[in-house]
Design a protein around this motif. Structure first.
Motif: not given
Length: 104
Positions: A88-104
């Motif tokens: 579950e953690r791996n899926e979250y870290l590779n998900s769109k919401p996580y990547l958008q949150q940390h792309a800024e």
């Protein structure tokens, strides 16, 4: 009368028993006849080799399972929850919401 050297194996080192006759090779001791030994047998057609086998298998399996379950079940359950968390953690870290949150 003692056995000849050829009968004793040629080396002359074969044991001669208490009653002065050749004891024989390994597993074939030619000593005195045994007394007081009783053996019983049953005919092959009177035997039931699988009598009670199903009943014994069920209860023996349960006894062995119950005796071992507390050794392997807790680590197996713990490993399952850790693996589930990691997936579950791996899926979250590779998900769109996580990547958008940390792309800024």
């Amino acid at each position: 009368m003692r056995p000849t050297q050829s009968m004793m194996g040629g080396g002359g080192g074969a044991p001669v028993g208490k009653h002065n006759h050749y004891l024989g090779g390994w597993g074939a001791f030619g000593g005195m006849k045994q007394k007081g030994i009783i053996s019983y047998g049953i005919a092959n057609n009177r035997q039931n080799p699988i009598a009670g086998a199903f009943h014994d298998a069920i209860f023996n399996t349960w006894r062995r399972f119950y005796g071992q379950v507390f050794y392997w079940a807790p680590p197996a359950i713990g490993a399952y929850y850790i693996l589930n968390w990691a997936i579950e953690r791996n899926e979250y870290l590779n998900s769109k919401p996580y990547l958008q949150q940390h792309a800024e």
